[in-house]
Scaffold this active site. Structure first.
Site, PDB file in Angstrom:
ATOM      1  N   HIS A   1       0.827  -1.202   0.000  1.00 35.60           N
ATOM      2  CA  HIS A   1       0.000   0.000   0.000  1.00 35.60           C
ATOM      3  C   HIS A   1       0.864   1.256   0.000  1.00 35.60           C
ATOM      4  O   HIS A   1       1.951   1.255   0.554  1.00 35.60           O
ATOM      5  CB  HIS A   1      -0.982   0.019   1.187  1.00 35.60           C
ATOM      6  CG  HIS A   1      -0.360  -0.175   2.536  1.00 35.60           C
ATOM      7  ND1 HIS A   1       0.128  -1.387   2.979  1.00 35.60           N
ATOM      8  CD2 HIS A   1      -0.162   0.692   3.554  1.00 35.60           C
ATOM      9  CE1 HIS A   1       0.586  -1.262   4.212  1.00 35.60           C
ATOM     10  NE2 HIS A   1       0.447   0.005   4.592  1.00 35.60           N
TER      11      HIS A   1
ATOM     12  N   HIS B   1       0.837   5.153   1.127  1.00 39.78           N
ATOM     13  CA  HIS B   1       0.164   6.161   1.954  1.00 39.78           C
ATOM     14  C   HIS B   1       0.282   7.517   1.273  1.00 39.78           C
ATOM     15  O   HIS B   1       1.384   7.907   0.886  1.00 39.78           O
ATOM     16  CB  HIS B   1       0.857   6.318   3.315  1.00 39.78           C
ATOM     17  CG  HIS B   1       0.798   5.124   4.202  1.00 39.78           C
ATOM     18  ND1 HIS B   1      -0.206   4.947   5.137  1.00 39.78           N
ATOM     19  CD2 HIS B   1       1.633   4.060   4.334  1.00 39.78           C
ATOM     20  CE1 HIS B   1       0.026   3.819   5.805  1.00 39.78           C
ATOM     21  NE2 HIS B   1       1.122   3.259   5.338  1.00 39.78           N
TER      22      HIS B   1
END
Ligand SMILES: [Zn+2]
Length: 161
Positions: free
Chosen positions: A109, A111
């Site tokens: 992921h 951010h």
């Protein structure tokens, strides 16, 4: 972690895989066949957004480089939408790989953390728990800006060709 499972195999334990499958709630900003964008449930700042590949990979080293390009091309688009939607004065992008790098969820992921002058204390503000209602409202504002920006969508399509 189970050493026998592949780092690209989806896991029933993985919260991001559950979100992708719609089995766990999230304030979704955007999704297509390969990617998903949703609000971090424990935001560092208002508008803290996550961009993930739908397919489970533990780190970006488990991904094809063209997929990493797609992921970051989308992160670039989302960062612009976040800044525009929330009038942030800047933003940070973080992408942690491995526990030692403070990767909490073992599913790749990115951010996107908008930064605001009045919140700047010279380092990361601490995380807090946001309500789903609050996250959905921010997600909606970001989505409006993301969909407005068709020119950048073309960039992503060019890279995937
Ligand atoms: Zn996963």
């Amino acid at each position: 972690m189970d050493n026998t499972s592949s780092s690209s195999e989806k896991s029933d334990e993985c919260i991001f895989c559950l979100i992708v499958e719609g089995r766990r709630d999230a304030a979704v900003v955007y999704e297509d066949d390969a990617m998903m964008v949703f609000m971090d449930k424990y935001p560092i700042s208002n508008g803290h957004t996550l961009v993930i590949p739908k397919r489970h990979h533990t780190t970006i080293l488990d991904m094809e480089s063209k997929d990493v390009c797609m992921l970051f091309a989308l992160a670039h688009r989302v960062a612009k939408a976040v800044v525009d939607a929330l009038n942030a004065q800047g933003f940070s992008i973080a992408q942690n790989n491995g526990k030692v790098a403070h990767q909490v969820v073992p599913h790749v992921h990115v951010h996107i953390v908008p930064r605001y002058i009045d919140e700047d204390r010279g380092r990361w503000p601490s995380r807090r728990t946001a309500t789903m209602e609050e996250l959905r409202s921010v997600a909606e504002r970001i989505r409006e800006h993301l969909l407005k920006d068709r020119a950048d969508t073309m960039d992503v399509e060019l890279i995937t060709d």
